[in-house]
Design a protein around this motif. Structure first.
Motif, PDB file in Angstrom:
ATOM      1  N   ILE A  54       0.853  -1.186   0.000  1.00  0.00           N
ATOM      2  CA  ILE A  54       0.000   0.000   0.000  1.00  0.00           C
ATOM      3  C   ILE A  54       0.889   1.237   0.000  1.00  0.00           C
ATOM      4  O   ILE A  54       1.908   1.273   0.696  1.00  0.00           O
ATOM      5  CB  ILE A  54      -0.911   0.023   1.251  1.00  0.00           C
ATOM      6  CG1 ILE A  54      -1.846  -1.193   1.258  1.00  0.00           C
ATOM      7  CG2 ILE A  54      -1.720   1.316   1.319  1.00  0.00           C
ATOM      8  CD1 ILE A  54      -2.638  -1.337   2.556  1.00  0.00           C
ATOM      9  N   TYR A  55       0.499   2.228  -0.795  1.00  0.00           N
ATOM     10  CA  TYR A  55       1.189   3.518  -0.751  1.00  0.00           C
ATOM     11  C   TYR A  55       0.182   4.612  -0.438  1.00  0.00           C
ATOM     12  O   TYR A  55      -0.910   4.657  -0.999  1.00  0.00           O
ATOM     13  CB  TYR A  55       1.889   3.822  -2.076  1.00  0.00           C
ATOM     14  CG  TYR A  55       2.762   5.056  -1.999  1.00  0.00           C
ATOM     15  CD1 TYR A  55       3.694   5.215  -0.976  1.00  0.00           C
ATOM     16  CD2 TYR A  55       2.659   6.064  -2.958  1.00  0.00           C
ATOM     17  CE1 TYR A  55       4.496   6.337  -0.903  1.00  0.00           C
ATOM     18  CE2 TYR A  55       3.472   7.195  -2.892  1.00  0.00           C
ATOM     19  CZ  TYR A  55       4.393   7.319  -1.856  1.00  0.00           C
ATOM     20  OH  TYR A  55       5.187   8.436  -1.773  1.00  0.00           O
ATOM     21  N   ILE A  56       0.581   5.498   0.487  1.00  0.00           N
ATOM     22  CA  ILE A  56      -0.290   6.572   0.950  1.00  0.00           C
ATOM     23  C   ILE A  56       0.372   7.910   0.638  1.00  0.00           C
ATOM     24  O   ILE A  56       1.537   8.129   0.994  1.00  0.00           O
ATOM     25  CB  ILE A  56      -0.555   6.467   2.468  1.00  0.00           C
ATOM     26  CG1 ILE A  56      -1.074   5.071   2.828  1.00  0.00           C
ATOM     27  CG2 ILE A  56      -1.548   7.535   2.914  1.00  0.00           C
ATOM     28  CD1 ILE A  56      -1.191   4.837   4.329  1.00  0.00           C
ATOM     29  N   GLY A  57      -0.361   8.815  -0.011  1.00  0.00           N
ATOM     30  CA  GLY A  57       0.197  10.128  -0.326  1.00  0.00           C
ATOM     31  C   GLY A  57      -0.874  11.176  -0.508  1.00  0.00           C
ATOM     32  O   GLY A  57      -2.060  10.856  -0.639  1.00  0.00           O
ATOM     33  N   ASP A  58      -0.447  12.440  -0.529  1.00  0.00           N
ATOM     34  CA  ASP A  58      -1.385  13.564  -0.596  1.00  0.00           C
ATOM     35  C   ASP A  58      -1.289  14.340  -1.898  1.00  0.00           C
ATOM     36  O   ASP A  58      -1.700  15.498  -1.973  1.00  0.00           O
ATOM     37  CB  ASP A  58      -1.165  14.512   0.594  1.00  0.00           C
ATOM     38  CG  ASP A  58       0.166  15.242   0.518  1.00  0.00           C
ATOM     39  OD1 ASP A  58       1.150  14.660  -0.007  1.00  0.00           O
ATOM     40  OD2 ASP A  58       0.235  16.397   0.976  1.00  0.00           O
ATOM     41  N   HIS A  59      -0.736  13.716  -2.933  1.00  0.00           N
ATOM     42  CA  HIS A  59      -0.590  14.397  -4.221  1.00  0.00           C
ATOM     43  C   HIS A  59      -0.876  13.403  -5.337  1.00  0.00           C
ATOM     44  O   HIS A  59      -0.684  12.194  -5.174  1.00  0.00           O
ATOM     45  CB  HIS A  59       0.831  14.957  -4.356  1.00  0.00           C
ATOM     46  CG  HIS A  59       0.995  15.972  -5.444  1.00  0.00           C
ATOM     47  ND1 HIS A  59       1.172  15.621  -6.769  1.00  0.00           N
ATOM     48  CD2 HIS A  59       1.005  17.339  -5.414  1.00  0.00           C
ATOM     49  CE1 HIS A  59       1.291  16.720  -7.508  1.00  0.00           C
ATOM     50  NE2 HIS A  59       1.195  17.771  -6.708  1.00  0.00           N
ATOM     51  N   LEU A  60      -1.312  13.929  -6.472  1.00  0.00           N
ATOM     52  CA  LEU A  60      -1.603  13.073  -7.622  1.00  0.00           C
ATOM     53  C   LEU A  60      -0.399  12.220  -8.004  1.00  0.00           C
ATOM     54  O   LEU A  60      -0.542  11.045  -8.357  1.00  0.00           O
ATOM     55  CB  LEU A  60      -2.053  13.926  -8.812  1.00  0.00           C
ATOM     56  CG  LEU A  60      -2.259  13.186 -10.145  1.00  0.00           C
ATOM     57  CD1 LEU A  60      -3.317  12.098 -10.010  1.00  0.00           C
ATOM     58  CD2 LEU A  60      -2.624  14.174 -11.250  1.00  0.00           C
ATOM     59  N   ARG A  61       0.807  12.790  -7.932  1.00  0.00           N
ATOM     60  CA  ARG A  61       1.992  12.018  -8.314  1.00  0.00           C
ATOM     61  C   ARG A  61       2.185  10.806  -7.403  1.00  0.00           C
ATOM     62  O   ARG A  61       2.727   9.788  -7.827  1.00  0.00           O
ATOM     63  CB  ARG A  61       3.245  12.895  -8.313  1.00  0.00           C
ATOM     64  CG  ARG A  61       3.629  13.444  -6.958  1.00  0.00           C
ATOM     65  CD  ARG A  61       4.972  14.160  -6.971  1.00  0.00           C
ATOM     66  NE  ARG A  61       5.151  14.883  -5.729  1.00  0.00           N
ATOM     67  CZ  ARG A  61       4.876  16.166  -5.556  1.00  0.00           C
ATOM     68  NH1 ARG A  61       4.433  16.888  -6.559  1.00  0.00           N
ATOM     69  NH2 ARG A  61       5.054  16.742  -4.372  1.00  0.00           N
ATOM     70  N   ASP A  62       1.741  10.921  -6.137  1.00  0.00           N
ATOM     71  CA  ASP A  62       1.841   9.781  -5.226  1.00  0.00           C
ATOM     72  C   ASP A  62       0.913   8.659  -5.664  1.00  0.00           C
ATOM     73  O   ASP A  62       1.302   7.485  -5.689  1.00  0.00           O
ATOM     74  CB  ASP A  62       1.479  10.212  -3.800  1.00  0.00           C
ATOM     75  CG  ASP A  62       2.409  11.270  -3.252  1.00  0.00           C
ATOM     76  OD1 ASP A  62       3.615  11.203  -3.533  1.00  0.00           O
ATOM     77  OD2 ASP A  62       1.920  12.177  -2.550  1.00  0.00           O
ATOM     78  N   ILE A  63      -0.309   9.031  -5.984  1.00  0.00           N
ATOM     79  CA  ILE A  63      -1.291   8.024  -6.402  1.00  0.00           C
ATOM     80  C   ILE A  63      -0.880   7.399  -7.721  1.00  0.00           C
ATOM     81  O   ILE A  63      -0.972   6.171  -7.900  1.00  0.00           O
ATOM     82  CB  ILE A  63      -2.688   8.648  -6.483  1.00  0.00           C
ATOM     83  CG1 ILE A  63      -3.076   9.307  -5.145  1.00  0.00           C
ATOM     84  CG2 ILE A  63      -3.718   7.605  -6.897  1.00  0.00           C
ATOM     85  CD1 ILE A  63      -2.928   8.403  -3.932  1.00  0.00           C
ATOM     86  N   ASP A  64      -0.392   8.222  -8.640  1.00  0.00           N
ATOM     87  CA  ASP A  64       0.078   7.686  -9.917  1.00  0.00           C
ATOM     88  C   ASP A  64       1.262   6.748  -9.719  1.00  0.00           C
ATOM     89  O   ASP A  64       1.343   5.688 -10.355  1.00  0.00           O
ATOM     90  CB  ASP A  64       0.478   8.831 -10.857  1.00  0.00           C
ATOM     91  CG  ASP A  64      -0.713   9.537 -11.469  1.00  0.00           C
ATOM     92  OD1 ASP A  64      -1.837   8.993 -11.384  1.00  0.00           O
ATOM     93  OD2 ASP A  64      -0.533  10.629 -12.024  1.00  0.00           O
ATOM     94  N   ALA A  65       2.190   7.124  -8.843  1.00  0.00           N
ATOM     95  CA  ALA A  65       3.355   6.267  -8.591  1.00  0.00           C
ATOM     96  C   ALA A  65       2.924   4.932  -7.999  1.00  0.00           C
ATOM     97  O   ALA A  65       3.406   3.871  -8.408  1.00  0.00           O
ATOM     98  CB  ALA A  65       4.329   6.971  -7.649  1.00  0.00           C
TER      99      ALA A  65
END
Length: 239
Positions: free
Chosen positions: A173-184
């Motif tokens: 699972i990867y958690i992030g607060d930016h579109l680039r995080d979700i895309d990555a």
């Protein structure tokens, strides 16, 4: 034998996901403005653009365009000021874990689920912050731009994190607060969680990021994992 859908690893973006680092940026930007005899900028405005990087913060603080010849010198000055500030562990408003993160990290450790940080923040800054918050020896991996050829949204950093923790990306699972995080995360084959409590700018459209999950508080993450009995959660549900 472990369950085939067991979570093998969980990785965080740093700023605006694992740590609330906004006060460091607010303090830095407004100190620069004060030194230049300029009015302070609203802290909430700075906070919402932290994930956009240092150049954007300079543009906001000084009201300049990306093409302004002063941009790079101001950016370098901001980074120097930021470095000086965060090196002081006794500063008044230091970076801190979001509410709910201590319990989540304790639960991950208790279940021997490796976790770490994958960030576009330079390692010199990221290492200081993790050390000050007491996580350097607990985080199983810290991947920064210096460690890869391609930064997020390229999946290289997340793939490297999985190699270092002995985990399969499709079971992470990867958690992030930016579109680039979700895309990555998606590019790496991971389940993704959008941290809507983080540094979301007014122009962001997180409802269009297509994260598998959206959480409005870091306190929602642990209940989500418990809801699915620590197996990879089904995709496409908001919490």
């Amino acid at each position: 034998m472990s369950h085939p859908n067991a979570i093998e690893g969980l990785f965080f973006d740093l700023d605006g996901t694992l740590l609330d680092t906004s006060e460091d940026f607010i303090t830095t930007a407004n100190k620069m403005l004060a030194d230049d005899h300029l009015p302070a900028i609203d802290g909430e405005l700075i906070r919402s653009y932290v994930s956009e990087g240092s150049r954007k913060l300079v543009q906001l603080a000084y009201g300049i365009e990306p093409s302004d010849p002063k941009l790079e010198s101001l950016r370098n000055r901001l980074l120097d000021e930021y470095d000086d500030l965060i090196s002081n562990s006794d500063r008044e408003k230091a970076a801190k874990l979001y509410d709910g993160m201590p319990q989540l990290l304790d639960a991950l450790d208790a279940r021997a689920v490796p976790w770490g940080v994958v960030t576009n923040k330079p390692s010199a800054y990221a290492e200081i912050l993790l050390q000050q918050i007491g996580l350097s020896n607990r985080s199983r991996t810290l991947i920064c731009p210096e460690h890869v050829k391609q930064t997020k949204p390229d999946p290289e950093a997340l793939i490297l994190a999985c190699k270092q923790t002995g985990s399969n990306p499709v079971n992470c699972i990867y958690i992030g607060d930016h579109l680039r995080d979700i895309d990555a995360g998606r590019n790496a084959g991971m389940v993704t969680i959008a941290a809507l409590y983080g540094f979301i700018s007014p122009e962001d459209t997180p409802d269009q990021w297509q994260a598998d999950y959206n959480v409005t508080s870091a306190e929602d993450i642990l209940p989500l994992l418990e809801q699915y009995k620590w197996l990879l959660p089904r995709r496409g549900t908001d919490v």
